[in-house]
Design an enzyme around this catalytic site. Structure first.
Site, PDB file in Angstrom:
ATOM      1  N   ARG A  29       0.825  -1.221   0.000  1.00 28.42           N
ATOM      2  CA  ARG A  29       0.000   0.000   0.000  1.00 28.42           C
ATOM      3  C   ARG A  29       0.854   1.265   0.000  1.00 28.42           C
ATOM      4  O   ARG A  29       0.430   2.299   0.534  1.00 28.42           O
ATOM      5  CB  ARG A  29      -0.955   0.035   1.202  1.00 28.42           C
ATOM      6  N   ARG A  33      -3.245   6.155   1.032  1.00 28.30           N
ATOM      7  CA  ARG A  33      -3.861   7.229   1.812  1.00 28.30           C
ATOM      8  C   ARG A  33      -2.935   7.959   2.770  1.00 28.30           C
ATOM      9  O   ARG A  33      -3.282   9.036   3.251  1.00 28.30           O
ATOM     10  CB  ARG A  33      -5.040   6.653   2.616  1.00 28.30           C
ATOM     11  N   ARG A  42      -7.672  12.086  -4.546  1.00 23.08           N
ATOM     12  CA  ARG A  42      -8.934  11.495  -4.091  1.00 23.08           C
ATOM     13  C   ARG A  42     -10.026  12.528  -3.827  1.00 23.08           C
ATOM     14  O   ARG A  42     -11.215  12.196  -3.829  1.00 23.08           O
ATOM     15  CB  ARG A  42      -8.690  10.669  -2.824  1.00 23.08           C
ATOM     16  N   ASP A  80      -6.718  -2.656  -7.179  1.00 26.53           N
ATOM     17  CA  ASP A  80      -7.344  -3.249  -6.002  1.00 26.53           C
ATOM     18  C   ASP A  80      -7.606  -4.716  -6.281  1.00 26.53           C
ATOM     19  O   ASP A  80      -7.881  -5.092  -7.429  1.00 26.53           O
ATOM     20  CB  ASP A  80      -8.657  -2.535  -5.676  1.00 26.53           C
ATOM     21  N   TYR A 156     -14.743 -12.143   0.344  1.00 27.81           N
ATOM     22  CA  TYR A 156     -15.373 -10.843   0.093  1.00 27.81           C
ATOM     23  C   TYR A 156     -16.686 -11.004  -0.663  1.00 27.81           C
ATOM     24  O   TYR A 156     -17.694 -10.348  -0.353  1.00 27.81           O
ATOM     25  CB  TYR A 156     -14.437  -9.950  -0.729  1.00 27.81           C
TER      26      TYR A 156
END
Length: 358
Positions: A29, A33, A42, A80, A156
């Site tokens: 990652r 973020r 974003r 992703d 998921y």
């Protein structure tokens, strides 16, 4: 197509089991973020819109390489793991975490999935982003492609998002074991097509993320995860032939399986979470594969003294008995959003310093 020549092959040499002058380092990652430049993008773009827009995915992939120039040894494409369920016909939203409005409740719902998945049509945007990013990197570092592991994706798709109990997917595997196994292989077939396409588009190393492997007992891991993981490794190798690239498996929480995965999984590198000691991991894999990891991401909140001490201990563990060999430095899971980018810089600097010692 022709790409710029690679200037830094530390990652690829380590993944092949070679001794390197220091450990190559990247973090899961790393395009995300915690970076203010990512958060700026974003503000005006929805998460999956970024994934589906090659120019934006390229920009975000390159952001950490630009910020930490000379310190990072790999870029990983911004995408992703849930693009595969999307390609199979499921809707996935990010609110802010992943949400499936119409999950698979019973085996009858499998009929809602696409019978045939054309990855070039459904996931061609990832391939375009890889090619554009490989060019944009100008050979500075290798580019990593990835996918989610079938068990994690299956969870998921059934749970409808993240879970603490995994009640729905556990119901599936224990109540409908054969239907579960069949769907896992069906997902694996899409993974193979996707990974092969990523290499053709420019990926120089592949990683398979089995983020929820640790939710399975050793027996259930061998029953519901391992077969599809080995199927993927075998399928990608066969399809790529002489064009194959190193492959990494990160089965988070499945440290009980390290020895057997090293023996027969077909992956070149095994990623480690922070719940296993480097020396113990080395002993378990017995030099059959390279290792990647494994500092607790939480240490990045502990200040520079804690980061340096932990990195030194990690480097001492991985480089004992033979120097820096067959090891890619990384965290034991993805970096979390609240990390100060300058503390991550310090992590990289410490890896450079302490992994270079013989």
């Amino acid at each position: 197509m022709g790409f710029p020549p690679l200037k830094n092959d530390l990652l690829l040499r380590a993944a092949r089991g070679e001794k390197t002058e220091r450990a190559p380092v990247w973090v899961m990652r790393q395009a995300g973020r915690y970076l203010p430049e990512f958060r700026e993008v974003r503000k005006t773009h929805e998460f999956f819109d970024i994934c589906r827009t090659p120019a934006l995915a390229t920009e975000i992939t390159v952001q950490p390489i630009r910020r930490y120039t000379g310190l990072l040894d790999a870029a990983i494409i911004f995408s992703d793991i849930l693009v595969i369920p999307q390609a199979m016909g499921m809707e996935v939203l990010m609110n802010p975490g992943p949400e499936f409005p119409d999950p698979l409740s019973t085996p009858a719902d499998i009929a809602k999935l696409r019978d045939v998945v054309d990855v070039n049509k459904e996931l061609g945007y990832v391939f375009e982003a890889l090619t554009q990013t490989r060019i944009a990197l100008a050979g500075e570092v290798p580019l990593i492609g990835f996918c989610g592991a079938p068990w994690t994706l299956f969870a998921y798709m059934v749970e409808g998002g993240g879970s603490k109990t995994f009640q729905k997917v556990k119901t599936w595997i224990f109540k409908y074991p054969e239907e579960s196994k069949a769907l896992l292989i069906r997902i694996a077939d899409v993974c193979i097509d996707f990974l092969v396409g990523q290499v053709k588009a420019g990926a120089q190393l592949l990683q398979v993320f089995d983020s929820w492997a640790g939710e399975l007992s050793p027996h259930d891991f061998d029953t519901f995860s391992r077969p599809s993981l080995e199927y993927i490794a075998r399928g990608v190798r066969e399809r790529l032939g002489a064009d194959r690239v190193p492959m990494t498996l990160f089965a988070k929480g499945a440290n009980y399986a390290l020895a057997s995965l090293a023996e027969s999984s077909g992956y070149d590198t095994l990623g480690l979470d922070w719940l296993v000691d480097p020396l113990e991991a080395r002993r378990l894999v017995n030099d059959k594969v390279a290792l990647q990891g494994n500092m607790d991401p939480g240490v990045l909140y502990g200040g520079r003294e804690a980061i340096e001490a932990t990195v030194k201990r990690m480097c001492d563990g991985f480089t004992a008995n033979g120097g820096c060999r067959a090891w890619i430095a990384n965290l034991g899971h993805g970096i979390t959003p609240g990390v100060d980018p300058e503390d991550l810089r310090w992590f990289f600097e410490c890896v450079h310093k302490y992994s270079a010692r013989t």
